[in-house]
Design an enzyme around this catalytic site. Sequence first.
Site, PDB file in Angstrom:
ATOM      1  N   ALA A  77      -3.356  -8.353 -12.066  1.00  0.00           N
ATOM      2  CA  ALA A  77      -4.791  -8.642 -12.103  1.00  0.00           C
ATOM      3  C   ALA A  77      -5.360  -8.286 -13.473  1.00  0.00           C
ATOM      4  O   ALA A  77      -5.949  -9.143 -14.154  1.00  0.00           O
ATOM      5  CB  ALA A  77      -5.505  -7.866 -10.992  1.00  0.00           C
ATOM      6  N   GLY A  97       7.805 -12.790  -4.023  1.00  0.00           N
ATOM      7  CA  GLY A  97       7.383 -13.853  -4.912  1.00  0.00           C
ATOM      8  C   GLY A  97       5.909 -14.153  -4.816  1.00  0.00           C
ATOM      9  O   GLY A  97       5.120 -13.353  -4.316  1.00  0.00           O
ATOM     10  N   GLU A 149       8.783 -17.224   3.577  1.00  0.00           N
ATOM     11  CA  GLU A 149       8.568 -15.885   4.136  1.00  0.00           C
ATOM     12  C   GLU A 149       7.799 -16.014   5.438  1.00  0.00           C
ATOM     13  O   GLU A 149       7.309 -17.107   5.777  1.00  0.00           O
ATOM     14  CB  GLU A 149       7.790 -15.012   3.139  1.00  0.00           C
ATOM     15  CG  GLU A 149       8.603 -14.701   1.894  1.00  0.00           C
ATOM     16  CD  GLU A 149       7.953 -13.676   0.982  1.00  0.00           C
ATOM     17  OE1 GLU A 149       6.722 -13.577   0.972  1.00  0.00           O
ATOM     18  OE2 GLU A 149       8.695 -12.964   0.297  1.00  0.00           O
ATOM     19  N   ASP A 202      -8.204   4.412  -6.296  1.00  0.00           N
ATOM     20  CA  ASP A 202      -9.239   4.914  -7.223  1.00  0.00           C
ATOM     21  C   ASP A 202     -10.386   3.913  -7.400  1.00  0.00           C
ATOM     22  O   ASP A 202     -11.552   4.304  -7.455  1.00  0.00           O
ATOM     23  CB  ASP A 202      -8.637   5.195  -8.618  1.00  0.00           C
ATOM     24  CG  ASP A 202      -7.561   6.260  -8.593  1.00  0.00           C
ATOM     25  OD1 ASP A 202      -7.280   6.805  -7.514  1.00  0.00           O
ATOM     26  OD2 ASP A 202      -6.995   6.543  -9.665  1.00  0.00           O
ATOM     27  N   HIS A 226       4.064  -2.754   5.980  1.00  0.00           N
ATOM     28  CA  HIS A 226       5.237  -3.617   5.819  1.00  0.00           C
ATOM     29  C   HIS A 226       6.254  -3.190   6.851  1.00  0.00           C
ATOM     30  O   HIS A 226       6.543  -1.997   6.990  1.00  0.00           O
ATOM     31  CB  HIS A 226       5.828  -3.511   4.412  1.00  0.00           C
ATOM     32  CG  HIS A 226       6.768  -4.633   4.108  1.00  0.00           C
ATOM     33  ND1 HIS A 226       8.009  -4.707   4.672  1.00  0.00           N
ATOM     34  CD2 HIS A 226       6.632  -5.732   3.345  1.00  0.00           C
ATOM     35  CE1 HIS A 226       8.606  -5.822   4.245  1.00  0.00           C
ATOM     36  NE2 HIS A 226       7.787  -6.455   3.445  1.00  0.00           N
ATOM     37  N   ARG A 242       3.472 -10.254   9.795  1.00  0.00           N
ATOM     38  CA  ARG A 242       3.871  -8.859   9.569  1.00  0.00           C
ATOM     39  C   ARG A 242       3.295  -7.860  10.562  1.00  0.00           C
ATOM     40  O   ARG A 242       3.962  -6.899  10.933  1.00  0.00           O
ATOM     41  CB  ARG A 242       3.405  -8.426   8.187  1.00  0.00           C
ATOM     42  CG  ARG A 242       4.256  -8.991   7.125  1.00  0.00           C
ATOM     43  CD  ARG A 242       3.793  -8.534   5.785  1.00  0.00           C
ATOM     44  NE  ARG A 242       4.709  -9.114   4.819  1.00  0.00           N
ATOM     45  CZ  ARG A 242       4.606  -8.978   3.524  1.00  0.00           C
ATOM     46  NH1 ARG A 242       3.621  -8.291   3.031  1.00  0.00           N
ATOM     47  NH2 ARG A 242       5.471  -9.544   2.719  1.00  0.00           N
ATOM     48  N   HIS A 302       1.522  -0.782   3.133  1.00  0.00           N
ATOM     49  CA  HIS A 302       1.971  -1.744   2.136  1.00  0.00           C
ATOM     50  C   HIS A 302       0.838  -2.387   1.344  1.00  0.00           C
ATOM     51  O   HIS A 302       0.873  -2.436   0.123  1.00  0.00           O
ATOM     52  CB  HIS A 302       2.759  -2.833   2.863  1.00  0.00           C
ATOM     53  CG  HIS A 302       3.299  -3.902   1.985  1.00  0.00           C
ATOM     54  ND1 HIS A 302       3.997  -3.632   0.834  1.00  0.00           N
ATOM     55  CD2 HIS A 302       3.254  -5.258   2.089  1.00  0.00           C
ATOM     56  CE1 HIS A 302       4.365  -4.771   0.262  1.00  0.00           C
ATOM     57  NE2 HIS A 302       3.907  -5.771   0.991  1.00  0.00           N
ATOM     58  N   ARG A 329      -2.909 -10.236   5.735  1.00  0.00           N
ATOM     59  CA  ARG A 329      -2.510 -11.022   4.557  1.00  0.00           C
ATOM     60  C   ARG A 329      -1.234 -11.809   4.838  1.00  0.00           C
ATOM     61  O   ARG A 329      -0.260 -11.284   5.381  1.00  0.00           O
ATOM     62  CB  ARG A 329      -2.252 -10.071   3.403  1.00  0.00           C
ATOM     63  CG  ARG A 329      -1.697 -10.745   2.161  1.00  0.00           C
ATOM     64  CD  ARG A 329      -1.277  -9.713   1.149  1.00  0.00           C
ATOM     65  NE  ARG A 329      -0.097  -9.013   1.591  1.00  0.00           N
ATOM     66  CZ  ARG A 329       1.040  -8.901   0.880  1.00  0.00           C
ATOM     67  NH1 ARG A 329       1.124  -9.471  -0.302  1.00  0.00           N
ATOM     68  NH2 ARG A 329       2.068  -8.250   1.343  1.00  0.00           N
TER      69      ARG A 329
HETATM   70  C1  LIG Z   1       7.040  -2.958  -2.910  1.00  0.00           C
HETATM   71  C2  LIG Z   1       6.028  -4.049  -2.950  1.00  0.00           C
HETATM   72  C3  LIG Z   1       6.410  -5.379  -2.834  1.00  0.00           C
HETATM   73  C4  LIG Z   1       5.456  -6.396  -2.879  1.00  0.00           C
HETATM   74  N1  LIG Z   1       5.857  -7.709  -2.836  1.00  0.00           N
HETATM   75  C5  LIG Z   1       4.929  -8.683  -2.992  1.00  0.00           C
HETATM   76  C6  LIG Z   1       5.320 -10.050  -3.081  1.00  0.00           C
HETATM   77  O1  LIG Z   1       6.496 -10.367  -3.050  1.00  0.00           O
HETATM   78  N2  LIG Z   1       4.359 -10.989  -3.227  1.00  0.00           N
HETATM   79  C7  LIG Z   1       3.017 -10.671  -3.294  1.00  0.00           C
HETATM   80  O2  LIG Z   1       2.175 -11.569  -3.429  1.00  0.00           O
HETATM   81  N3  LIG Z   1       2.629  -9.387  -3.225  1.00  0.00           N
HETATM   82  C8  LIG Z   1       3.539  -8.396  -3.087  1.00  0.00           C
HETATM   83  N4  LIG Z   1       3.144  -7.091  -3.040  1.00  0.00           N
HETATM   84  C9  LIG Z   1       1.719  -6.796  -3.253  1.00  0.00           C
HETATM   85  C10 LIG Z   1       1.395  -7.006  -4.719  1.00  0.00           C
HETATM   86  O3  LIG Z   1       2.457  -6.507  -5.508  1.00  0.00           O
HETATM   87  C11 LIG Z   1       0.122  -6.278  -5.098  1.00  0.00           C
HETATM   88  O4  LIG Z   1      -0.905  -6.573  -4.204  1.00  0.00           O
HETATM   89  C12 LIG Z   1      -0.317  -6.732  -6.501  1.00  0.00           C
HETATM   90  O5  LIG Z   1       0.726  -6.542  -7.412  1.00  0.00           O
HETATM   91  C13 LIG Z   1      -1.536  -5.957  -6.919  1.00  0.00           C
HETATM   92  O6  LIG Z   1      -1.770  -6.240  -8.257  1.00  0.00           O
HETATM   93  P1  LIG Z   1      -2.961  -5.512  -8.985  1.00  0.00           P
HETATM   94  O7  LIG Z   1      -2.920  -5.939 -10.393  1.00  0.00           O
HETATM   95  O8  LIG Z   1      -4.199  -5.696  -8.206  1.00  0.00           O
HETATM   96  O9  LIG Z   1      -2.601  -3.941  -8.851  1.00  0.00           O
HETATM   97  P2  LIG Z   1      -1.329  -3.146  -9.381  1.00  0.00           P
HETATM   98  O10 LIG Z   1      -0.250  -4.039  -9.775  1.00  0.00           O
HETATM   99  O11 LIG Z   1      -1.040  -2.088  -8.396  1.00  0.00           O
HETATM  100  O12 LIG Z   1      -1.892  -2.447 -10.692  1.00  0.00           O
HETATM  101  C14 LIG Z   1      -2.861  -1.429 -10.593  1.00  0.00           C
HETATM  102  C15 LIG Z   1      -2.995  -0.778 -11.947  1.00  0.00           C
HETATM  103  O13 LIG Z   1      -4.135   0.079 -11.967  1.00  0.00           O
HETATM  104  C16 LIG Z   1      -3.776   1.320 -12.554  1.00  0.00           C
HETATM  105  N5  LIG Z   1      -4.731   2.314 -12.053  1.00  0.00           N
HETATM  106  C17 LIG Z   1      -4.996   2.669 -10.782  1.00  0.00           C
HETATM  107  N6  LIG Z   1      -5.976   3.575 -10.744  1.00  0.00           N
HETATM  108  C18 LIG Z   1      -6.359   3.801 -12.026  1.00  0.00           C
HETATM  109  C19 LIG Z   1      -7.311   4.636 -12.642  1.00  0.00           C
HETATM  110  N7  LIG Z   1      -8.096   5.465 -11.945  1.00  0.00           N
HETATM  111  N8  LIG Z   1      -7.430   4.606 -13.989  1.00  0.00           N
HETATM  112  C20 LIG Z   1      -6.625   3.805 -14.751  1.00  0.00           C
HETATM  113  N9  LIG Z   1      -5.685   2.995 -14.213  1.00  0.00           N
HETATM  114  C21 LIG Z   1      -5.569   2.992 -12.866  1.00  0.00           C
HETATM  115  C22 LIG Z   1      -2.342   1.528 -12.143  1.00  0.00           C
HETATM  116  O14 LIG Z   1      -1.721   2.494 -12.925  1.00  0.00           O
HETATM  117  C23 LIG Z   1      -1.824   0.114 -12.336  1.00  0.00           C
HETATM  118  O15 LIG Z   1      -1.559  -0.131 -13.693  1.00  0.00           O
HETATM  119  C24 LIG Z   1       4.084  -6.065  -3.005  1.00  0.00           C
HETATM  120  C25 LIG Z   1       3.695  -4.725  -3.110  1.00  0.00           C
HETATM  121  C26 LIG Z   1       4.652  -3.718  -3.098  1.00  0.00           C
HETATM  122  C27 LIG Z   1       4.216  -2.294  -3.236  1.00  0.00           C
END
Ligand SMILES: Cc1cc2nc3c(=O)[nH]c(=O)nc-3n(C[C@H](O)[C@H](O)[C@H](O)COP(=O)(O)OP(=O)(O)OC[C@H]3O[C@@H](n4cnc5c(N)ncnc54)[C@H](O)[C@@H]3O)c2cc1C
Length: 531
Positions: free
Chosen positions: A15, A48, A112, A216, A237, A283, A344, A379
Site C-alpha cells: 500500500a 498471490g 483459491e 498502529d 487463516h 476461510r 490473519h 475477505r
Molecule cells: C502470511 C500472510 C500471507 C498472506 N497472503 C496473501 C495473499 O496471498 N494474497 C493477498 O491478497 N493477501 C495476503 N495476505 C494479506 C496481505 O499480505 C496484506 O493484507 C497486505 O500485504 C497488507 O499490505 P499493507 O501495505 O496494507 O500492509 P503491510 O504490508 O503489513 O505493511 C505495513 C507497513 O507499515 C509499517 N508500520 C506499521 N505500523 C507503523 C508505525 N506505527 N510507524 C511506522 N511504520 C509502521 C510496517 O512496518 C510495514 O512496513 C497475507 C498476509 C499474511 C500475513
Amino acid sequence: MKLQSDFLVIGSGIAGLSFALQAAAHGSVAVVTKRDITESATNYAQGGIATVSSAEDTFDAHVQDTLVAGAGICHEDVVRMVVEEGPKVIENLIDWGVQFTKSGEVFDLTREGGHSARRILHAEDITGREIERALVAAARAHKNITIYENHIAIDLVTEAKLTKTSLEEDRCLGAHVLDMASGVVKTFRSRFTLLASGGAGKVYLYTCNPDVATGDGVAMAYRAGATIANMEFMQFHPTTLYHANARSFLISEAVRGEGAILRRRDGTAFMERYHPLKDLAPRDIVARAIDNEMKTYGDDCVYLDITHQDPAYITSRFPNIYQTCLEFGIDMTKDMIPVVPAAHYLCGGVSVDFNAETDVKHLYAIGEVAFTGLHGGNRLASNSLLEAAVYAGRAYRHAVEALKEAPAAPLDIPAWDAGTATNSDEMVVVSQNWDEIRRFMWNYVGIVRTDKRLDRAMRRIDLIQEEIEEYYWNFIITSDLIELRNIATVAKLIVSCAKQRKESRGLHYNIDYPTVDDANWKRDTFIKKRF
Ligand SMILES: Cc1cc2nc3c(=O)[nH]c(=O)nc-3n(C[C@H](O)[C@H](O)[C@H](O)COP(=O)(O)OP(=O)(O)OC[C@H]3O[C@@H](n4cnc5c(N)ncnc54)[C@H](O)[C@@H]3O)c2cc1C
C-alpha cells in the site's frame, strides 16, 4: 527535529510503496516504517493477487465471488470498482519490476478458496516477497522518496489537536514519529498523510502476521477522531503450521487449491460435513470447522494432506512451503502437515471513501489498515493485495488533484514534549499486559464468541488501558509501549464492534446469536471517539 514533505507515508508494504511511487512524480515523499523497509505482511504473502486476466473469467464472476464471501455486507459499488481497476494496477506492478510466474507466454493462474475461476497471479509461493522486492528497489531508486527505517509513528497531528478546539472539519498536518535508534521524537509535517500501516494480527495470541502488525494505524486514526468500522471481522487463516518451533508460518490456501485435503489425526477427511465446496469452502467456514474438530476430538491440530499429488509438482509449485516444512522435519510430499487456525487479516479498519480519504481531511488510509467496504463480513482470498494496489492509485490521484489547491495556512507543530517522563524501571508491566491482552483476545474474542466472553474481555481491557495510560505519560516513550497502547486500543475497538453486532455473519460468530439477522444487521458497525 522537524521535517517537511508534500506526502507523508506511514508504512512500506504494497500500500505505502505503491502510493509513494506514484506520488513521487508530483512532490516530495517521506516514507516512515518501523523496522527494516521490507518487514511487512506484504513480504509474507504467499498465494498471490486476484485479478481477471483470462478469457475464461469475467469481472462479473470476480464480483460475485467477492460478494458471496462477504456474507451480504460488501459495498457492491466498491467491489465492482476494485475488480475492474485490477488489471490496470497489475500493469503498474509489472512496470515497477514485479515478475509473476508464467506458464509459457501467459501468466500462470492459480485458484483459491471461494474463487470460481483460476484468477490468482503469483510468483511461485513467495508472491509478496517478489512484490516487496520490486517496490523497495523502485522506491530506493526514486530521488523524491526519502525512506526512514526504524521510525515508528506515535500519533497523528491534527488541527483540532493543535488548537485544542473542536472543529466541524478537522485536517491532518503530519505525525510525531519516534526514531528508534536515537530515541528522538521527530515531527513530520506534510500536506497529505497516508496511513499504510497494515493489520493487527498481533492483538491475538496466535497469528501468522509479522510482529509489525499491531494495528498502529487504526489506533492512531481513532485517537485523531477518524471513524473506524467493522472491527469484529478478523479473519482467521485456517492453516498455519503447527510446530513448537515454527513461528507463524502460513500454509497457503493455494495448497488446498491444488488438491490438499484436511484430515483428522486418524486420516478422516471432514470438510464435506461443513460445506459443499469441501476443502475450498470460504476461510471462515474452514477455520470454524477446524476449531470444532479440534475441540470435539481434543486434538491440538488437524492435518493437511497433499501426498497424493506428484512430488515433483509439489516441490516446484510450493518450493518455499516445501523447504520450510522440511526444516521442521515434515516432508509434505510424503507426510500430512499439522495445521491450526491463526489470526490473519483485519477486514475492518479506518473508514474511507472511494478516494481512500478518511473523515479527517488530508488523511488517507489504504491497504489492510483501511475499511473500504470491499471485504464485507469476510475477505475473499487474494483480494487484499489487489485492494491495496487499487486504493493506492485512487488516493494518489485524489491527493495530487488536491495538491493543486492553495495550501491551507500552515500551523506550527510544536516539538514533542516529554514532560517529566523518566526511564521505566519496570518493563515487566509492558510484557505482562501485552501477553494478557493477546491471550484473552484469543480465548474470548476469537473464532467463536459469546456475550459473556465479550463482556469479560471488555472489563479486562478497561483495566489494562487505565494502567497503560498512567504508564504512558510517566515514562520515556519506547516502541514497545507505543505498540502495547495500540494493541489495547485495537482490542477495545474489536470488542466494541463485536458487542454491537447481535447476530452471526461471516467471520463474526456469536453462539448467543447463531444466525444471520438481515432485518437488523445487514450493515456495518462504526465507532468514533468522542472528544
Ligand atoms: C502470511 C500472510 C500471507 C498472506 N497472503 C496473501 C495473499 O496471498 N494474497 C493477498 O491478497 N493477501 C495476503 N495476505 C494479506 C496481505 O499480505 C496484506 O493484507 C497486505 O500485504 C497488507 O499490505 P499493507 O501495505 O496494507 O500492509 P503491510 O504490508 O503489513 O505493511 C505495513 C507497513 O507499515 C509499517 N508500520 C506499521 N505500523 C507503523 C508505525 N506505527 N510507524 C511506522 N511504520 C509502521 C510496517 O512496518 C510495514 O512496513 C497475507 C498476509 C499474511 C500475513
